[in-house]
Write a protein that holds these residues in place. Structure first.
Motif, PDB file in Angstrom:
ATOM      1  N   PHE A  47       0.786  -1.160   0.270  1.00  0.00           N
ATOM      2  CA  PHE A  47      -0.262  -0.580  -0.289  1.00  0.00           C
ATOM      3  C   PHE A  47       0.698   1.466   0.181  1.00  0.00           C
ATOM      4  O   PHE A  47       0.687   2.586  -0.777  1.00  0.00           O
ATOM      5  N   ARG A  48       1.856   1.383   0.615  1.00  0.00           N
ATOM      6  CA  ARG A  48       2.877   2.663   0.312  1.00  0.00           C
ATOM      7  C   ARG A  48       3.500   2.343  -0.743  1.00  0.00           C
ATOM      8  O   ARG A  48       3.933   3.788  -0.924  1.00  0.00           O
ATOM      9  N   TYR A  49       4.478   1.450  -0.434  1.00  0.00           N
ATOM     10  CA  TYR A  49       5.846   1.660  -0.845  1.00  0.00           C
ATOM     11  C   TYR A  49       5.485   1.655  -2.746  1.00  0.00           C
ATOM     12  O   TYR A  49       6.578   1.860  -3.252  1.00  0.00           O
ATOM     13  N   SER A  50       4.454   0.600  -3.341  1.00  0.00           N
ATOM     14  CA  SER A  50       4.621  -0.186  -4.779  1.00  0.00           C
ATOM     15  C   SER A  50       4.198   1.484  -5.270  1.00  0.00           C
ATOM     16  O   SER A  50       3.927   1.154  -6.718  1.00  0.00           O
ATOM     17  N   LYS A  51       3.244   2.221  -5.045  1.00  0.00           N
ATOM     18  CA  LYS A  51       2.426   3.415  -5.242  1.00  0.00           C
ATOM     19  C   LYS A  51       1.469   2.511  -5.956  1.00  0.00           C
ATOM     20  O   LYS A  51       1.345   3.136  -7.100  1.00  0.00           O
ATOM     21  N   CYS A  52       0.888   1.447  -6.413  1.00  0.00           N
ATOM     22  CA  CYS A  52       0.401   1.057  -7.419  1.00  0.00           C
ATOM     23  C   CYS A  52      -1.244   0.859  -7.753  1.00  0.00           C
ATOM     24  O   CYS A  52      -1.948   0.925  -8.119  1.00  0.00           O
ATOM     25  N   ILE A  53      -0.853   0.807  -5.681  1.00  0.00           N
ATOM     26  CA  ILE A  53      -2.661   0.943  -5.203  1.00  0.00           C
ATOM     27  C   ILE A  53      -3.380   2.285  -4.710  1.00  0.00           C
ATOM     28  O   ILE A  53      -2.373   2.747  -3.678  1.00  0.00           O
TER      29      ILE A  53
END
Length: 89
Positions: A47-53
């Motif tokens: 939820f935080r680092y991927s920035k995909c969601i």
């Protein structure tokens, strides 16, 4: 959706925009871990680092709210819909 869930972050330019509250996001993550047990992606990374969601407004979800959501609401109001998504994956 499969790109975001199955490929490394730098292999695609995809994002998922969820219209989910925090308990539903947490439940989605839990279903994801059950469906793909080889996935070692932490809740924080997802939820935080991927920035995909992202939320519908394009902003990231608040990790701390999602992290504690299962303590307040063990089964989300979107439970049936999330379960159906993972039956199809």
């Amino acid at each position: 959706m499969k790109n975001v869930l199955t490929k490394a972050w730098n292999e695609h330019q995809s994002s998922i925009y969820f219209e989910l509250d925090a308990p539903s996001c947490r439940e989605f993550y839990d279903f994801l871990n059950k469906r793909f047990p080889e996935n070692r992606l932490s809740l924080k990374a997802f939820f935080r680092y991927s920035k995909c969601i992202k939320r519908p407004d394009g902003e990231l979800y608040n990790y701390n709210t999602i992290k504690t959501a299962s303590l307040r609401t063990p089964i989300s109001k979107k439970h049936e819909e999330i379960a159906e998504i993972f039956k199809e994956l």
